[in-house]
Design a protein around this motif. Structure first.
Motif, PDB file in Angstrom:
ATOM      1  N   VAL A  19       0.837  -1.208   0.000  1.00  0.00           N
ATOM      2  CA  VAL A  19       0.000   0.000   0.000  1.00  0.00           C
ATOM      3  C   VAL A  19       0.867   1.252   0.000  1.00  0.00           C
ATOM      4  N   ARG A  20       1.892   1.253   0.828  1.00  0.00           N
ATOM      5  CA  ARG A  20       2.787   2.416   0.907  1.00  0.00           C
ATOM      6  C   ARG A  20       3.477   2.664  -0.431  1.00  0.00           C
ATOM      7  N   ARG A  21       3.901   1.571  -1.061  1.00  0.00           N
ATOM      8  CA  ARG A  21       4.576   1.693  -2.358  1.00  0.00           C
ATOM      9  C   ARG A  21       3.618   2.214  -3.426  1.00  0.00           C
ATOM     10  N   MET A  22       2.358   1.804  -3.347  1.00  0.00           N
ATOM     11  CA  MET A  22       1.372   2.232  -4.336  1.00  0.00           C
ATOM     12  C   MET A  22       0.985   3.693  -4.179  1.00  0.00           C
ATOM     13  N   LEU A  23       0.831   4.144  -2.926  1.00  0.00           N
ATOM     14  CA  LEU A  23       0.254   5.458  -2.676  1.00  0.00           C
ATOM     15  C   LEU A  23       1.270   6.529  -2.304  1.00  0.00           C
ATOM     16  N   VAL A  24       2.422   6.129  -1.750  1.00  0.00           N
ATOM     17  CA  VAL A  24       3.374   7.115  -1.241  1.00  0.00           C
ATOM     18  C   VAL A  24       4.660   7.141  -2.038  1.00  0.00           C
ATOM     19  N   ASP A  25       5.270   5.968  -2.193  1.00  0.00           N
ATOM     20  CA  ASP A  25       6.589   5.902  -2.815  1.00  0.00           C
ATOM     21  C   ASP A  25       6.542   4.953  -4.001  1.00  0.00           C
ATOM     22  N   GLU A  26       5.968   5.411  -5.099  1.00  0.00           N
ATOM     23  CA  GLU A  26       5.757   4.550  -6.257  1.00  0.00           C
ATOM     24  C   GLU A  26       7.062   4.066  -6.878  1.00  0.00           C
ATOM     25  N   GLY A  27       8.141   4.817  -6.689  1.00  0.00           N
ATOM     26  CA  GLY A  27       9.403   4.431  -7.291  1.00  0.00           C
ATOM     27  C   GLY A  27      10.236   3.484  -6.458  1.00  0.00           C
ATOM     28  N   ALA A  28       9.737   3.129  -5.269  1.00  0.00           N
ATOM     29  CA  ALA A  28      10.511   2.260  -4.373  1.00  0.00           C
ATOM     30  C   ALA A  28      10.646   0.862  -4.969  1.00  0.00           C
ATOM     31  N   LYS A  29      11.768   0.232  -4.667  1.00  0.00           N
ATOM     32  CA  LYS A  29      11.990  -1.120  -5.153  1.00  0.00           C
ATOM     33  C   LYS A  29      11.134  -2.113  -4.366  1.00  0.00           C
ATOM     34  N   ALA A  30      10.805  -3.227  -5.030  1.00  0.00           N
ATOM     35  CA  ALA A  30       9.903  -4.211  -4.407  1.00  0.00           C
ATOM     36  C   ALA A  30      10.649  -5.236  -3.569  1.00  0.00           C
ATOM     37  N   GLY A  31      11.969  -5.161  -3.523  1.00  0.00           N
ATOM     38  CA  GLY A  31      12.757  -6.209  -2.884  1.00  0.00           C
ATOM     39  C   GLY A  31      12.388  -6.488  -1.439  1.00  0.00           C
ATOM     40  N   PHE A  32      12.215  -5.431  -0.624  1.00  0.00           N
ATOM     41  CA  PHE A  32      11.982  -5.642   0.809  1.00  0.00           C
ATOM     42  C   PHE A  32      10.630  -6.284   1.076  1.00  0.00           C
ATOM     43  N   TRP A  33       9.572  -5.779   0.428  1.00  0.00           N
ATOM     44  CA  TRP A  33       8.254  -6.355   0.700  1.00  0.00           C
ATOM     45  C   TRP A  33       8.141  -7.759   0.110  1.00  0.00           C
ATOM     46  N   LEU A  34       8.832  -8.018  -0.981  1.00  0.00           N
ATOM     47  CA  LEU A  34       8.835  -9.371  -1.528  1.00  0.00           C
ATOM     48  C   LEU A  34       9.519 -10.341  -0.567  1.00  0.00           C
ATOM     49  N   LEU A  35      10.635  -9.896   0.027  1.00  0.00           N
ATOM     50  CA  LEU A  35      11.321 -10.732   1.013  1.00  0.00           C
ATOM     51  C   LEU A  35      10.421 -10.994   2.214  1.00  0.00           C
ATOM     52  N   THR A  36       9.686  -9.978   2.629  1.00  0.00           N
ATOM     53  CA  THR A  36       8.738 -10.133   3.741  1.00  0.00           C
ATOM     54  C   THR A  36       7.637 -11.126   3.382  1.00  0.00           C
ATOM     55  N   ALA A  37       7.123 -11.014   2.162  1.00  0.00           N
ATOM     56  CA  ALA A  37       6.064 -11.925   1.723  1.00  0.00           C
ATOM     57  C   ALA A  37       6.572 -13.359   1.627  1.00  0.00           C
ATOM     58  N   VAL A  38       7.764 -13.542   1.077  1.00  0.00           N
ATOM     59  CA  VAL A  38       8.343 -14.889   0.977  1.00  0.00           C
ATOM     60  C   VAL A  38       8.535 -15.482   2.369  1.00  0.00           C
ATOM     61  N   SER A  39       8.981 -14.677   3.322  1.00  0.00           N
ATOM     62  CA  SER A  39       9.156 -15.151   4.699  1.00  0.00           C
ATOM     63  C   SER A  39       7.827 -15.591   5.301  1.00  0.00           C
ATOM     64  N   ALA A  40       6.781 -14.797   5.048  1.00  0.00           N
ATOM     65  CA  ALA A  40       5.453 -15.142   5.564  1.00  0.00           C
ATOM     66  C   ALA A  40       4.961 -16.461   4.975  1.00  0.00           C
ATOM     67  N   VAL A  41       5.120 -16.620   3.668  1.00  0.00           N
ATOM     68  CA  VAL A  41       4.682 -17.855   3.000  1.00  0.00           C
ATOM     69  C   VAL A  41       5.465 -19.052   3.536  1.00  0.00           C
ATOM     70  N   ALA A  42       6.765 -18.891   3.715  1.00  0.00           N
ATOM     71  CA  ALA A  42       7.593 -19.990   4.214  1.00  0.00           C
ATOM     72  C   ALA A  42       7.186 -20.392   5.627  1.00  0.00           C
ATOM     73  N   LEU A  43       6.950 -19.417   6.499  1.00  0.00           N
ATOM     74  CA  LEU A  43       6.538 -19.720   7.869  1.00  0.00           C
ATOM     75  C   LEU A  43       5.141 -20.334   7.900  1.00  0.00           C
ATOM     76  N   HIS A  44       4.274 -19.859   7.037  1.00  0.00           N
ATOM     77  CA  HIS A  44       2.926 -20.423   6.928  1.00  0.00           C
ATOM     78  C   HIS A  44       2.999 -21.908   6.565  1.00  0.00           C
TER      79      HIS A  44
END
Length: 262
Positions: A19-44
């Motif tokens: 959401v932050r990337r979409m509405l606030v910082d559109e130019g931000a790289k996706a690496g950090f949130w993707l890593l967070t998502a992968v971690s969540a999926v792995a723990l799940h």
């Protein structure tokens, strides 16, 4: 339980970062949130594996199945986001996956029972089909919202964050096609491996699943033959998905939680 809380936190954090990337910082790289998502999926996934080992078998009851579908949706969303501009899916999917995981963790549920490998294969195909087609339903809603915003000339941040309309539509039909193949395999294995539909209270589930399969099939045919798109594609997708939800989770809810039958 700590695994569940950490996974749920990572899911919600990933959704917030999207959401932050979409509405606030559109130019931000996706690496950090993707890593967070992968971690969540792995723990799940790890939580399910640990629960299965503790219960001496794969748990596919209502809340477990709901959590597994959420896991499949989150994994597919992360895969889409890593290969393109579909991070917006996570705004909807990641909270759903977090809620489904927490629901599974806090629900007592009936005891796990071992399944024959053929029935287990049928169940896994069903879960994969439901997860894939559920993502298709979310894509259909996003397509409808994007078309609506463009018609009204509302070029907000979340609209600009989405891929072009044609790309989103193409992804929708590709997802439906994969889900349709998985649903076809689910129905075929059900016919081959499930012996007594009436004794297992599966007739209504089968009828609704076949109706959903017919609607998805008609939609794919209409897309191929007549170029169906836009609102028609959205309506057919959501109708087929509603039938599928009633077929699987509706029947499991009634049988397991209302009637108390495993």
């Amino acid at each position: 339980m700590p695994i569940v809380l950490i996974a749920a936190f990572f899911y919600l954090l990933a959704g917030w970062l999207v959401v932050r990337r979409m509405l606030v910082d559109e130019g931000a790289k996706a690496g950090f949130w993707l890593l967070t998502a992968v971690s969540a999926v792995a723990l799940h996934g790890l939580f399910h594996v640990l629960a299965w080992r503790q219960g001496a078998g794969v748990d596919l009851h209502f809340f477990a199945a709901l959590s597994l579908v959420g896991l499949g949706m989150a994994a597919l969303t992360t895969l889409y986001a890593a290969s393109g501009r579909m991070g917006a899916l996570g705004v909807v999917v990641f909270p759903i996956a977090a809620a489904a995981l927490v629901g599974y963790a806090v629900s007592a549920g009936p005891a796990t029972r071992d399944l024959d490998w053929r029935l287990e294969l049928h169940a896994w195909l069903a879960l994969l089909a439901y997860a894939t087609l559920a993502v298709a339903a979310v894509l259909a809603i996003m397509l409808w919202l994007q078309e609506r915003a463009l018609r009204r000339h509302e070029f907000r941040g979340w609209v600009r964050a989405l891929p072009p309309l044609t790309e989103l539509e193409t992804l929708l039909f590709r997802t439906i096609a994969v889900g349709f193949v998985l649903l076809t395999a689910t129905l075929l294995t059900g016919v081959l491996f499930v012996q007594d539909f009436f004794a297992q209270h599966l007739m209504h589930k089968t009828v609704l699943s076949v109706l959903s399969w017919l609607v998805f099939g008609a939609l794919l045919f209409g897309r191929w033959r007549y170029g169906w798109r836009g609102g028609k594609a959205v309506r057919w997708t959501l109708t087929a998905m509603a039938l599928l939800v009633l077929a699987f989770f509706g029947s499991k809810f009634v049988l397991e939680l209302v009637l108390g039958r495993a």
